[in-house]
Design an enzyme around this catalytic site. Structure first.
Site, PDB file in Angstrom:
ATOM      1  N   GLY A 436      41.790  39.037  36.811  1.00 23.57           N
ATOM      2  CA  GLY A 436      42.945  38.309  37.336  1.00 23.57           C
ATOM      3  C   GLY A 436      43.639  39.117  38.405  1.00 23.57           C
ATOM      4  CG  MET A 440      52.805  43.608  44.999  1.00 25.29           C
ATOM      5  SD  MET A 440      54.243  44.666  44.794  1.00 25.29           S
ATOM      6  CE  MET A 440      54.711  44.276  43.112  1.00 25.29           C
ATOM      7  CE1 TYR A 508      38.835  42.441  29.037  1.00 25.32           C
ATOM      8  CE2 TYR A 508      37.787  42.427  26.868  1.00 25.32           C
ATOM      9  CZ  TYR A 508      38.084  41.798  28.060  1.00 25.32           C
ATOM     10  OH  TYR A 508      37.634  40.523  28.281  1.00 25.32           O
ATOM     11  CG  ASP A 552      59.628  41.114  33.699  1.00 24.44           C
ATOM     12  OD1 ASP A 552      60.342  40.092  33.548  1.00 24.44           O
ATOM     13  OD2 ASP A 552      58.543  41.097  34.291  1.00 24.44           O
ATOM     14  CE  LYS A 554      56.899  38.041  33.079  1.00 23.32           C
ATOM     15  NZ  LYS A 554      56.959  37.646  34.487  1.00 23.32           N
ATOM     16  N   PRO A 555      57.492  36.003  27.494  1.00 23.15           N
ATOM     17  CG  PRO A 555      57.843  33.839  26.678  1.00 23.15           C
ATOM     18  CD  PRO A 555      58.433  34.864  27.591  1.00 23.15           C
ATOM     19  CG  ASN A 557      55.396  40.937  31.154  1.00 30.83           C
ATOM     20  OD1 ASN A 557      54.366  40.696  31.770  1.00 30.83           O
ATOM     21  ND2 ASN A 557      56.514  41.319  31.755  1.00 30.83           N
ATOM     22  CG  ASP A 574      54.120  44.199  34.201  1.00 30.92           C
ATOM     23  OD1 ASP A 574      54.368  45.282  34.749  1.00 30.92           O
ATOM     24  OD2 ASP A 574      53.992  43.134  34.816  1.00 30.92           O
TER      25      ASP A 574
END
Length: 750
Positions: A436, A440, A508, A552, A554-555, A557, A574
């Protein structure tokens, strides 16, 4: 000739070499190593320094030029005033000498006696005397004999004697004797002479034939006169004695001593603005048509000191006759009785910009000016300006050269990075497939060359590398490496390739993020929500203990996986926006006042003052994630970001039970609503406090391992492979990195 882009060709490879081998040869070549060394140039943007040097040089040049100009003007003004004073003093001394000579001759007893005899001949009581009789009188010879020594000694070129009526009764030119009209314009001065004053008359054009400097008889010859009163025995003026002076001799000679440099000159002009001395530019004035282009013609009495309106020497031609042009600035000021100096510059009689000083001598009715071309006067300043301009030009060219070189090297580096990617090799890691990408970042699945374990490898987009993204990318991995909690994604390794590719390898994950979980499978059971939130709290507690705030949560992440035989293992991803709360310098990576995070899950303080967030801001987001998992909807819905942020700041959320339309455990509902309090003091203070509250919910054990195993047994294939296809759910692989979701939902300063 080999151009830089030829380096991307396989010129050094054999014809049988594979493309991969060729690219690897390039990537490990001397050129590749050179590009790696130029990374500093690209990161530091050295081309900016010549531009800064230009700015500082320009600023310094401005002040240096101003200081030098002030000094030059002071010195130039002093020189002009001194020279003008010397010239004026010399002329006044010369005038006094001429007056003394004329007065001495007018008071000579023999001269006075003979003039008195001539006056008796013209006395009306003595009878009528004809002009012929007056001209043939032997007395003229006697007067001439008496004046001859003075005329010869002091370089006078003639004389005249007139009575009180202005009739010439004696002269070196016999044809003038008996003429009532004077050969010179002394009407305004005769009264002063007859009142006892001795006067020097400025140069005028003769009205009768006279010999010029070449001995040729003609009218209009420039002439000066010094006039003194002749007195009788009672010391009363009875006549005027005038001695003729050639102005092109001593008078002009004195003024020409004021020539300096290539264009400096001193000249005189009368009360009408006519030049009464010779200019040093007579040759060019003849070419410009300001004086007759004939032998023996000079600027004396032929040039009006008037402003033509432009530089005649540069080809400008006025549209008016010269007599109608205005006086030059200098002449206008002098004739108005204002002595002065002008160092800013004005046009002279040639239209050339000059600087000068001037004075007017009212007793003699002449003005004196000392001028020099402005270009010559300020030539050192112009050289200084050219020097600074040359240096600035060289620096600008250097900046352009460095900038162009940076672009060329940057393109070469990007090509090298792309070539390295095409080799499917990053250090010790082999790339297998792309999972994916986002705004950036880009993620590949790969494996370690020795360990062979599956690995997710994250790197920056090749075409979007800059100082900010590299710094942020490095910071993300450095901070994430400090975290060891089992519910935080593990970082195995990070590094930089010779081509400048920065990457890091992490575990992974083949699960599903919470965003996709709810979109695909709807609201989740209370027990499962509690189990997921407890794991998130554990991961954040470790980060908060180290002084790090995620910012940050959030779902998208948070990944849900089956790991080590355990179902529903949550992993927090993240940490790209993580903030070191104990290091003020870290906040500088985000612009002051910018909005960092995902608006659907941002705390009020993160919206109002982003730099003031703390661990309780993350717990607000955890409550919002739990709300979303439980209800299948975000805490607030809005049409735009502004409205959404406003609702987070001011509006009380609808409780989950009302949102769902069915009962929810009061303890779970209370825990979630406590996280969503506007005041940080009313929220749980740590992740461990929130986890403890969740553990006390009666339904916390309602989601057993068996149920979780059963869920994964039913859905694992679709989670991992993405089949059957569902347009609402992205492939699970792309959820490993949060960059795709990040690009769509995060508002940052980048």
């Amino acid at each position: 000739m080999r151009w830089p882009w030829n380096l991307f060709k396989n010129g050094h490879a054999s014809a049988n070499a594979s493309p991969s081998a060729v690219r690897m040869t390039w990537a490990t070549s001397r050129v590749g190593r050179s590009i790696s060394r130029t990374g500093l140039l690209l990161r530091k943007q050295l081309w900016v320094f010549p531009l800064l040097a230009i700015a500082f040089l320009g600023l310094g040049g401005f002040f240096v030029r101003a200081a030098i100009e002030r000094t030059m003007k002071n010195n130039l003004g002093s020189q002009l005033q001194t020279l003008l004073g010397v010239e004026t003093s010399m002329l006044q001394t010369w005038f006094k000498v001429q007056e003394a000579n004329a007065l001495a001759q007018a008071n000579d007893a023999q001269v006075r006696e003979q003039i008195e005899e001539l006056l008796k001949l013209t006395d009306p009581d003595a009878g009528e005397v004809t002009t012929g009789t007056l001209r043939t009188s032997p007395i003229h010879k006697l007067i001439h004999k008496e004046l001859a020594p003075t005329l010869s000694t002091h370089d006078y070129f003639g004389y005249f004697v007139s009575d009180k009526t202005g009739t010439i009764i004696s002269s070196d030119a016999p044809e003038l004797i008996g003429v009532a009209e004077r050969p010179i314009q002394i009407e305004q001065l005769v009264a002063k002479v007859l009142n006892g004053d001795t006067v020097v008359i400025p140069p005028v054009a003769s009205r009768v034939l006279m010999k010029d400097e070449n001995g040729k008889l003609r009218s209009g010859v420039p002439t000066m006169w010094v006039c003194a009163p002749v007195r009788d025995a009672t010391f009363q003026p009875i006549a005027v004695l005038g001695l003729r002076i050639r102005p092109e001799r001593e008078f002009t000679g004195i003024l020409q001593l004021g020539q300096f440099g290539e264009s400096g000159e001193t000249y005189a002009f009368d009360h009408t603005g006519r030049m009464v001395s010779n200019s040093r530019f007579d040759e060019s004035l003849a070419l410009l048509g300001l004086i007759p282009d004939e032998a023996g013609q000079h600027s004396l009495l032929n040039v009006l000191v008037r402003d033509p309106g432009g530089d005649l020497t540069a080809g400008y031609r006025p549209t008016q006759r010269r007599a109608k042009l205005p006086l030059t600035h200098m002449a206008a000021e002098a004739l108005a009785g204002r002595d002065g100096i002008d160092l800013e510059g004005y046009r002279d009689y040639r239209g050339v910009p000059v600087v000068g000083a001037w004075a007017f001598l009212p007793h003699y009715q002449i003005g004196i000016a000392t001028e020099i071309d402005r270009a010559e006067a300020f030539r050192p300043l112009a050289i200084l300006q050219w020097t600074f301009a040359g240096l600035q030009t060289l620096l600008a060219l250097a900046a352009v050269a460095i900038f162009v070189f940076s672009i060329i090297v940057a393109r070469m580096q990007r090509a090298a990075q792309k070539a390295a990617l095409e080799t499917q090799k990053l250090g010790q890691y082999t790339l297998e497939k792309k999972l994916g990408s986002g705004a950036m970042g880009i993620v590949y699945k790969g494996h370690h060359a020795v360990l062979r374990r599956p690995t997710a490898i994250k790197m920056l987009q090749v075409d979007r590398v800059n100082e900010g993204t590299i710094e942020r990318f490095e910071r993300e991995v450095q901070l994430t490496c400090q975290l060891n909690h089992p519910n935080t994604v593990a970082i195995y390794d990070y590094g930089r390739t010779p081509e400048g590719l920065f990457y890091y390898a992490m575990e992974y994950l083949d699960g599903i993020d919470l965003q996709a979980l709810v979109e695909k499978y709807g609201p989740q059971p209370e027990g499962r929500v509690i189990r997921i939130l407890e794991q998130i709290c554990g991961s954040l507690y470790e980060a908060h203990s180290l002084g790090l705030v995620h910012r940050d949560i959030k779902p998208a992440n948070i990944m849900l996986n089956r790991r080590g035989g355990e179902p529903d293992v949550a992993k927090v991803l993240d940490f790209g926006l993580v903030k070191a709360v104990d290091e003020e310098k870290q906040t500088n990576l985000t612009a002051a006042g910018s909005l960092t995070g995902t608006p659907l899950y941002m705390s009020p303080e993160a919206i109002q003052s982003p730099n003031s967030v703390d661990p309780r801001s993350d717990l607000y987001a955890v409550g919002a994630v739990g709300y979303y998992l439980l209800t299948g909807k975000p805490v607030f819905d809005a049409q735009n970001i502004v409205d959404l942020c406003q609702r987070h700041v001011t509006e009380i959320p609808v409780v989950p039970s009302v949102r769902l339309g069915r009962a929810v455990s009061p303890e779970l509902e209370a825990a979630l609503m406590a996280c969503l309090e506007k005041s940080r003091a009313k929220r749980p203070q740590t992740g461990r406090d929130l986890a403890a509250s969740l553990s006390r919910v009666p339904t916390s054990q309602s989601w057993s391992i068996d149920e979780a195993d059963a869920w994964w047994g039913r859905h694992e294939r679709s989670v991992i492979t993405g089949k059957p296809s569902d347009t609402a759910v992205p492939p699970a692989g792309s959820a490993i990195t949060s960059t795709a979701s990040y690009a769509q939902t995060v508002v940052t300063n980048e």
